[in-house]
Design a protein around this motif. Structure first.
Motif, PDB file in Angstrom:
ATOM      1  N   PRO A  44       0.829  -1.201   0.000  1.00 29.60           N
ATOM      2  CA  PRO A  44       0.000   0.000   0.000  1.00 29.60           C
ATOM      3  C   PRO A  44       0.871   1.262   0.000  1.00 29.60           C
ATOM      4  N   THR A  80       0.820   3.596   2.203  1.00 24.58           N
ATOM      5  CA  THR A  80       1.310   3.848   3.563  1.00 24.58           C
ATOM      6  C   THR A  80       1.675   2.500   4.187  1.00 24.58           C
ATOM      7  N   GLU A  81       1.540   2.360   5.526  1.00 21.38           N
ATOM      8  CA  GLU A  81       1.951   1.114   6.145  1.00 21.38           C
ATOM      9  C   GLU A  81       0.892   0.019   5.971  1.00 21.38           C
ATOM     10  N   ARG A  82       1.359  -1.244   6.035  1.00 23.30           N
ATOM     11  CA  ARG A  82       0.410  -2.349   6.189  1.00 23.30           C
ATOM     12  C   ARG A  82      -0.111  -2.275   7.622  1.00 23.30           C
ATOM     13  N   LEU A  83      -1.396  -2.541   7.795  1.00 22.42           N
ATOM     14  CA  LEU A  83      -1.958  -2.432   9.143  1.00 22.42           C
ATOM     15  C   LEU A  83      -1.714  -3.717   9.941  1.00 22.42           C
ATOM     16  N   GLN A  84      -1.580  -3.551  11.233  1.00 28.15           N
ATOM     17  CA  GLN A  84      -1.380  -4.688  12.126  1.00 28.15           C
ATOM     18  C   GLN A  84      -1.871  -4.245  13.501  1.00 28.15           C
ATOM     19  N   THR A  85      -2.672  -5.071  14.170  1.00 27.63           N
ATOM     20  CA  THR A  85      -3.172  -4.651  15.486  1.00 27.63           C
ATOM     21  C   THR A  85      -2.065  -4.776  16.523  1.00 27.63           C
ATOM     22  N   PRO A  86      -2.173  -4.041  17.618  1.00 26.70           N
ATOM     23  CA  PRO A  86      -1.186  -4.207  18.695  1.00 26.70           C
ATOM     24  C   PRO A  86      -1.109  -5.666  19.171  1.00 26.70           C
ATOM     25  N   ARG A 134       0.920  -7.593  16.667  1.00 34.45           N
ATOM     26  CA  ARG A 134       2.332  -7.198  16.827  1.00 34.45           C
ATOM     27  C   ARG A 134       2.939  -7.877  18.047  1.00 34.45           C
ATOM     28  N   ASP A 187       4.081 -13.527  12.274  1.00 34.06           N
ATOM     29  CA  ASP A 187       3.852 -12.123  11.904  1.00 34.06           C
ATOM     30  C   ASP A 187       2.669 -12.084  10.935  1.00 34.06           C
ATOM     31  N   ARG A 239       1.693 -10.158   8.847  1.00 40.13           N
ATOM     32  CA  ARG A 239       1.927  -9.601   7.513  1.00 40.13           C
ATOM     33  C   ARG A 239       2.625 -10.590   6.588  1.00 40.13           C
ATOM     34  N   VAL A 285     -11.661  -2.920  13.526  1.00 37.01           N
ATOM     35  CA  VAL A 285     -11.234  -1.563  13.182  1.00 37.01           C
ATOM     36  C   VAL A 285     -10.320  -1.534  11.966  1.00 37.01           C
ATOM     37  N   LEU A 286      -9.618  -2.637  11.705  1.00 38.87           N
ATOM     38  CA  LEU A 286      -8.666  -2.628  10.597  1.00 38.87           C
ATOM     39  C   LEU A 286      -9.310  -2.964   9.268  1.00 38.87           C
TER      40      LEU A 286
END
Lengths: 611, 257
Positions: B139, B141-147, B150, B193, B195, B255-256
């Motif tokens: 993308p 911007t960043e790839r999304l990842q929840t806390p 992570r 991970d 991602r 949310v993501l």
């Protein structure tokens, strides 16, 4: 050991920290590239960077790259080249996304974006009151292991891309012919064999030289080999007088406690229990820039207000302290911090304190003192990372520099926290692209058949000399005189003393040798040669500091306490003059102009620097 | 005031120590041998400080790797009084007795004194695809990842490739072809991970006869890790993924999406 091993690569990168690896990723996509490093890449000191890497992503608070540029220029006390700073702050944003795409495990916000925190000197105009500034969350972080994650991620990508490495090969010379760089000479540490690397473009990314000082956050390996070897070939050293002392080194050891400690609300106290930064930087307090905080600590100690009258103060990150002063960004949302929050954000610092001080920072404050941390100066380059031959700005064909070993200059007289990592990735990437481009446009030029002869002679001489005194004594004396007379505060007498002392040490260095005469992992020989680099860099540092008769950023002259924009709004170029002499030239600061009311005016006008 | 004085009392608390080093110089020695040095050290000194003091003041031919000196670069892994550690992470005050015995980490070929050949170790690391695999277009911007996602692999991101774990592992001592705990830790870091898309391939690599099943759950790796990584737990999680065919990663929060 007679004939050296010969290699030919279009691009050679010396050093495998953040700048070197970033350059390798980009250069190796285009041309045959090899990385030559005296350490295994993952041992590089980029891995020790803790708190974060700045970029105006606006993930938590509204921000802009222009804010970042303004802060960087002010942080550097205005002797900062403004075109490269704008490049730095603009490209920081895409570089962060690049790193994330490479797999860097940034901490996340609840909505899954890269998390950001406050750091010293990083601000934005107060919304609704733009004449005032407030701290802004700009530092992207992965706990307090950001540098470790950057180094690991870049190395992982180098493996994926099949980048060729010569690990534990120590560069000892540049091959310079007709003013061009055509390769390097390195020693294979495991065998003692010399290797000639013939190349079209060479990048120096060898890191800093904090080992010149007695108390330092820097690794043993940080001896400035790249800038020193270039200097011996007549290439200048820029802005060497600007050396940053980080305020929060662990007492006595100098190991760094991240600025993230203060970004997350940590408070500094003197021996009387006073929050002394309220006096020195009423607005930003502990989040003033590093030079300001370090000087404040020194002044407290000088005034007898160190803890127990000693030469240290306290850094306090206990939740009850942070909550009492409401100094954490969490307090903006009406929340308090607790032990778990501190533990998750600052775990490395907690671990360092527990290991090396035997102090649990959740229960007790930590004794700290300023520690030699970062060279704003180094081998001068333009913003394409091409090395400059002189203050007029002519380039050395084939030679590039990036990272701490280089001076672009984006840090000026004082670097902001997190901007070293930004510098690595932005200018490392630019270096990789530029050197590959240059290599593609050139043929290999001839090098002498005995290109290794000067290196051979240097080693043979070191091995043949008797050990008249342990060379370590010379290094200790160098580190002491640099710390005492060319450290946070300087004056005419001290600098003259340092100049004489460094010259004496150079002559003692040249007359003594080493014990180990072997070829396999002769680390005694290598440390001895590294000391030679430190001595030459120290001589240039002292001469540069003598020439700057003003106080600016990290360079504080007791005898010239004010900034002098009339005579010293410029860069210092130290040129080697004979074997021991140093000649100083100056180069104007690169200023960006804008049109305002039909007139050309500086975009970042000079102002009094206050926090 | 001396640098080594107690910050509170100003008193210097020296300790007389014997440093016992296993020496081997391939240009002189047929076999390794022990050499002893007498030295005064401060309780707050690192073992690395003691070694460097001896090297600088008594014999500069002693060979060891070192760099950051505070436990993050992973250069100075060695066996200290029989246990793997980083010489820069162990303080003199935490060493029992009056003798510090140092020798090279076990299981890798010794080159000189405390320096071993790290190539077999890094070869195993490189073999597990220790890099993010994701072939989807990135993308802007960043790839999304929840806390939570992570946090799932946080522990194994701490690895500094010092080799303390792998060279404390009895199955590795017996068989240098075994991929070893450090490589599995680094495979774990990507397998879990959210991602990453290379888990299947990595699990296949670890399912090999020299792979993860050589682990006998001795826990030496966990106690040797200077970074406090729960190495044995990470290995067990990878084993479970192989047995169940399920890589257990927290779901993407709404949310993501």
């Amino acid at each position: 050991m007679s004939t050296p091993t010969y290699h030919r690569f279009e691009s050679i990168i010396v050093g495998s920290g953040g700048a070197g690896l970033m350059a390798a990723l980009h250069s190796s996509k285009e041309v045959g590239t090899a990385v030559v490093s005296k350490l295994y890449p993952t041992r590089s000191h980029t891995g020790a960077a803790a708190g974060g890497i700045a970029a105006a992503l606006s993930n938590i608070e509204d921000d802009s790259w222009e804010n970042h540029a303004y802060d960087t220029i002010k942080g550097g006390d205005f002797v900062v080249d403004q075109t490269p700073v704008e490049i730095l702050c603009r490209e920081a944003v895409e570089c962060i996304y690049d790193l994330e795409h490479m797999g860097l495990p940034f901490d996340r916000t609840p909505d899954g974006r890269i998390s950001q925190r406050r750091f010293g000197g990083h601000t934005r105009p107060v919304p609704g009151n733009p004449s005032k500034r407030e701290p802004v969350m700009r530092a992207c972080h992965a706990a307090d292991r950001t540098g470790h994650m950057i180094l690991q991620t870049l190395y992982q990508q180098c493996i994926k891309q099949g980048v060729q490495f010569f690990d534990e090969y120590h560069m000892l010379d540049l091959i310079m012919v007709d003013g061009e760089c055509r390769g390097i000479v390195a020693i294979e540490i495991a065998t003692g064999r010399l290797h000639v690397f013939h190349a079209k473009s060479v990048l120096l990314a060898t890191g800093g030289f904090g080992r010149m000082f007695k108390v330092t956050s820097n690794a043993y390996a940080l001896t400035g080999d790249g800038p020193a070897i270039a200097y011996r070939h007549g290439i200048p050293l820029e802005d060497m007088e600007f050396y940053q002392f980080h305020p929060t080194g662990i007492y006595r050891l100098g190991i760094l406690l991240t600025e993230g400690c203060r970004g997350d609300g940590g408070i500094m106290f003197n021996g009387k229990g006073e929050r002394f930064m309220e006096t020195y930087a009423p607005n930003m307090k502990e989040l003033a820039s590093r030079d300001v905080c370090s000087r404040s600590i020194y002044q407290e100690v000088q005034a007898g207000r160190g803890v127990n009258g000693k030469d240290f103060v306290y850094l306090d990150i206990r939740p009850e302290t942070i909550n009492r002063f409401k100094s954490s960004p969490l307090h903006k949302d009406g929340k308090d911090v607790d032990e778990h929050f501190i533990e998750s954000r600052l775990s490395e610092s907690l671990e360092l304190s527990r290991t090396y001080l035997g102090i649990d920072p959740l229960k007790e404050p930590m004794p700290i003192q300023p520690t030699a941390h970062y060279a704003m100066g180094g081998t001068p380059t333009d913003f394409e990372t091409r090395v400059l031959r002189n203050a007029a700005g002519e380039v050395v064909p084939g030679l590039y520099a990036a990272g701490e070993s280089a001076c672009v200059s984006v840090h000026g007289a004082n670097r902001l926290g997190t901007n070293s990592l930004v510098d690595l990735v932005v200018f490392g990437r630019r270096a990789g692209k530029a050197m590959a481009q240059y290599a593609k446009s050139q043929d290999f030029r001839e090098i002498p058949t005995d290109a290794d002869a000067p290196t051979r002679k240097q080693i043979d001489t070191a091995l043949a000399k008797p050990r008249t005194e342990p060379w370590i004594r010379i290094r200790e004396e160098l580190q002491t005189v640099m710390m005492d007379d060319c450290g946070v505060y300087r004056n005419t007498e001290g600098l003259a003393r340092a100049r004489k002392k460094v010259a004496e040490l150079k002559s003692r260095y040249e007359s003594t040798g080493i014990q180990d005469k072997g070829t396999v992992f002769n680390t005694g020989l290598l440390e001895y040669l590294e000391l030679g680099c430190l001595i030459d860099l120290a001589a240039a540092t002292v001469a540069s500091a003598e020439s700057r008769k003003e106080s600016r950023g990290a360079h504080s002259r007791e005898d010239f306490p004010d900034r002098d924009d009339v005579n010293h709004f410029n860069h210092t170029f130290a040129m080697r003059d004979g074997d021991t002499g140093v000649r100083i030239e100056n180069r104007p600061v690169d200023v960006v102009y804008i049109e305002k009311d039909g007139q050309k005016v500086p975009k970042y006008p000079l102002e009094v620097r206050k926090y | 005031m001396s640098d080594l004085a107690d910050p509170n009392t100003g008193q210097i608390r020296w300790r007389d120590l014997t440093l016992r080093i296993k020496r081997y110089d391939p240009e002189k020695d047929r076999e390794p041998h022990w050499q002893e040095f007498k030295i005064q050290a401060h309780p707050m000194d690192r073992v690395l400080d003691v070694l460097m003091k001896v090297k600088w003041e008594q014999d500069d031919s002693i060979a060891l790797r070192k760099s950051c000196a505070h436990g993050i670069c992973g250069s100075d892994a060695m066996r200290i009084n029989g246990q793997n550690n980083l010489a820069c992470k162990l303080l003199v005050q935490n060493v029992k007795g009056k003798t510090i015995t140092v020798e090279p980490i076990l299981g890798l070929p010794v080159i000189k004194d405390l320096i071993v050949d790290m190539k077999p170790f890094f070869d195993h690391y490189k073999a597990v695809m220790p890099f993010l695999v994701n072939d989807d277009p990135a993308p802007t911007t960043e790839r999304l990842q929840t806390p939570e996602q992570r946090a799932r692999f946080d522990d194994t991101t701490k690895c500094i490739l010092c080799a303390c774990c792998t060279t404390a592992c009895p199955p590795f001592w017996g068989n240098r072809e075994y991929v070893g705990p450090a490589a599995i830790v680094n495979a774990h870091r990507f397998i879990f991970d959210s991602r990453d898309q290379g888990a299947g391939e990595r699990l296949d690599i670890l399912n090999d006869s020299e792979g993860i099943w050589r682990c006998r759950t001795v826990f030496n790796c966990t106690s040797a890790c200077p970074r406090g990584i729960q190495v044995t737990q990470a290995i067990s999680e990878v084993k479970r993924a192989l047995i169940t065919g399920v890589v257990d990663i927290p779901e993407e929060a709404e949310v993501l999406s």
